[in-house]
Write a protein that holds these residues in place. Structure first.
Motif, short mmCIF file in Angstrom:
data_model
loop_
_atom_site.label_atom_id
_atom_site.label_comp_id
_atom_site.label_asym_id
_atom_site.label_seq_id
_atom_site.Cartn_x
_atom_site.Cartn_y
_atom_site.Cartn_z
N CYS A 11 50.34 40.89 31.17
CA CYS A 11 49.22 41.72 30.68
C CYS A 11 49.25 43.09 31.37
O CYS A 11 48.50 43.34 32.33
CB CYS A 11 47.89 41.01 30.94
SG CYS A 11 47.78 39.37 30.21
N GLU A 44 37.43 35.65 26.30
CA GLU A 44 36.56 34.91 27.22
C GLU A 44 36.75 33.42 26.99
O GLU A 44 36.65 32.93 25.87
CB GLU A 44 35.09 35.28 27.00
CG GLU A 44 34.14 34.50 27.91
CD GLU A 44 32.68 34.82 27.67
OE1 GLU A 44 31.82 34.24 28.34
OE2 GLU A 44 32.40 35.67 26.77
N LEU A 75 45.59 43.03 25.58
CA LEU A 75 44.52 42.45 26.39
C LEU A 75 44.13 43.36 27.55
O LEU A 75 44.96 43.74 28.38
CB LEU A 75 44.97 41.09 26.94
CG LEU A 75 43.89 40.25 27.62
CD1 LEU A 75 42.84 39.80 26.60
CD2 LEU A 75 44.50 39.04 28.33
N SER A 89 48.45 35.31 27.36
CA SER A 89 49.02 36.46 28.07
C SER A 89 50.22 37.05 27.33
O SER A 89 50.39 38.28 27.28
CB SER A 89 49.44 36.05 29.48
OG SER A 89 48.34 35.55 30.21
N LEU A 95 39.74 39.89 30.61
CA LEU A 95 39.86 38.43 30.56
C LEU A 95 38.77 37.82 31.44
O LEU A 95 38.61 38.20 32.59
CB LEU A 95 41.23 37.98 31.05
CG LEU A 95 41.45 36.46 31.14
CD1 LEU A 95 41.37 35.82 29.76
CD2 LEU A 95 42.79 36.15 31.82
N LEU A 152 45.85 45.00 31.44
CA LEU A 152 44.64 44.34 31.93
C LEU A 152 43.86 45.25 32.86
O LEU A 152 44.38 45.74 33.86
CB LEU A 152 45.01 43.04 32.66
CG LEU A 152 43.82 42.13 33.02
CD1 LEU A 152 43.19 41.56 31.75
CD2 LEU A 152 44.26 41.01 33.96
#
Length: 487
Positions: A121, A70, A99, A93, A102, A124
């Protein structure tokens, strides 16, 4: 400490929620430092944090298993130093292969070029963009194309996002399960229809138009249409049978146009929140109740407007007792109800389309556990007497309910399962009524806020946890709040 098994140390580290505590713990020993580095899955970067790109790279290197990042610059000023920019996002990234979530908030130095780096990512799942002024539709489209696992997208106050190619792409690929769009002036309810087949998989949808409290307000349209059937909207033949959580706020809808179609298409809906959506009427709630038999929570925020109904021209809120009766008849799993009324004059109770009789029918028919009434000038001590026999009611919040008096508190003290009670701006409640709550010894939580005729002394012993506050005007015109907690 050094003799403890590594699995046990890892478990200890996982149970520590505070970032400062984790940082302190990792300094105790090299072993704990290594475990913390491998276990840390989330970081938050804010004002004044890690101004140098080298420091950011070192951070990502130290915590190789980061899954949640964050970046929040709320309240940022030039005195805090430089914000992270596009190249910093490239560092995150490329060095955080795990990850999954985000969040970018108030990041003025990140634009579409930075979003394109999210192509790295591959895992993600959730992207949150809150007040990121330079992001456009082009950047969102690159995310939609590159991030094949994306299932959640939140957009708040992103002023430059307009065209909907990104929305069409996500819709046709059917990957989103959660979509939140708030205060993005370039995205209208009509644009969202382009989501097409994506509605089939969506489980949560939240749309709020830019305009705030009175957004979409109009006195000109929104009357009763006996021929309108939200089951068959001619312009929006889209199904959304997986949708469980729906919130619509601050916009105006018309017959067979825009997001109104959702109210007749969500057979799995469990939670519904309509906040100042102008142009709806009883037919929408009636058809909703017939379609959504699994509905567990409903929240209606209403203001009066001009309505042409079967009884002639009138000025009132959108729904009448017909809506409450339909919910009572069809939604037998309904557990939580919130009714908020704004701009309704206390001296003109007819400005609220609901009556106490209609609310009583709902309470007696459904297993209501949570009830919130805000500005309900039709609700009085007789209604409180009805609540006293509600077998499952656990939480009650009354805000600006001027007709509720000490007699009503005497009734509510007898409610069999009530454990949480909140009274705000209830002007006719006094120490006498609160004494009944103290004597009942049932409450686990009591909140008394700005009830001027209730004293601090009266609330002592009224619940396991008591919060008391009162507003008083200081000589300078400011208001002071005095909180008190007991346990």
């Amino acid at each position: 400490m050094e003799d403890l098994p590594e699995a046990l140390l890892a478990e200890i580290v996982l149970r520590i929620a505070s970032t400062s505590d984790l940082n302190s713990l990792s300094l105790v020993s090299k072993r704990l430092y290594i475990i913390d580095s491998s276990q840390r899955s989330a970081i938050r970067i804010g004002c004044g944090s890690f101004p140098a790109r080298e420091a950011l790279a070192s951070l990502c290197s130290r915590f190789p298993n980061l899954s949640k990042v964050e970046i929040d610059y709320a309240g940022w000023t030039s005195g805090h130093g430089n914000q992270l920019d596009n190249k910093d996002l490239l560092v995150i990234s490329s060095q955080c292969p795990s990850l999954t979530e985000l969040t970018l908030s108030f990041c003025s130095d990140i634009d579409d070029s930075g979003l394109r780096y999210l192509a790295y990512c591959k895992k993600l799942i959730y992207l949150r963009l809150n007040s990121v002024p330079e992001i456009t539709s082009s950047g969102l489209l690159s995310v939609a194309v590159s991030c094949k696992s994306l299932s959640g997208l939140l957009l708040i106050a992103c002023e430059k996002i307009g065209s909907v190619e990104w929305l069409e792409y996500l819709g046709w690929n059917g990957i989103l399960e959660e979509l939140v769009v708030k205060n993005c002036k370039g995205i209208s309810q009509y644009d969202l229809l382009q989501f097409g087949p994506g509605w089939m998989k969506l489980r949560k949808f939240d749309f709020e138009m830019k305009g705030g409290f009175w957004g979409g307000h109009s006195y000109e349209e929104g009357g009763f249409d006996p021929l309108y059937n939200v089951h068959k909207p001619s312009r929006s033949d889209i199904w959304c049978e997986s949708l469980k959580d729906l919130r619509l706020a601050c916009f105006k809808t018309e017959t067979e146009v825009g997001l109104r179609f959702l109210l007749g298409k969500c057979k799995s809906l469990e939670r519904l929140c309509l906040e100042y959506v102008h142009g709806l009427n009883d037919n929408d709630i009636i058809v909703l109740s017939e379609s959504c038999r699994n509905l567990k929570s409903i929240s209606l925020w209403l203001t009066p407007t001009r309505y042409d109904d079967l009884n002639g021209d009138g000025f009132r809120t959108a729904f009448t007792d017909n809506s409450l009766k339909a919910l009572a008849l069809n939604c037998l799993m309904l557990e939580a109800v919130e009714l908020t009324f704004a701009g309704c004059e206390h001296t003109y109770p007819s400005e609220i389309g609901f009556t106490q009789k209609g609310l009583v029918v709902l309470i007696q028919s459904c297993p209501i556990r949570v009830l919130v009434l805000n500005g309900a000038n039709f609700f009085d001590d007789e209604g409180m007497m009805t609540l006293s026999s509600a077998p499952l009611l656990e939480t009650l919040e009354l805000v600006d309910c001027r007709e509720v008096t000490d007699a009503g508190l005497c009734f509510i003290a007898r409610t069999p399962c009530l454990i949480n009670l909140t009274l705000r701006h209830c002007k006719r409640v006094t120490d006498v009524g609160v004494a009944e709550l103290v004597n009942s010894q049932k409450l686990k939580s009591l909140i008394i806020d700005c009830c001027r005729r209730v004293s601090e002394k009266a609330v002592l012993g009224a619940g396991g946890s008591v919060q008391y506050s009162v507003e008083t005007a200081s000589p300078g015109g400011l208001k002071r709040i005095y909180p008190m907690f007991t346990g």
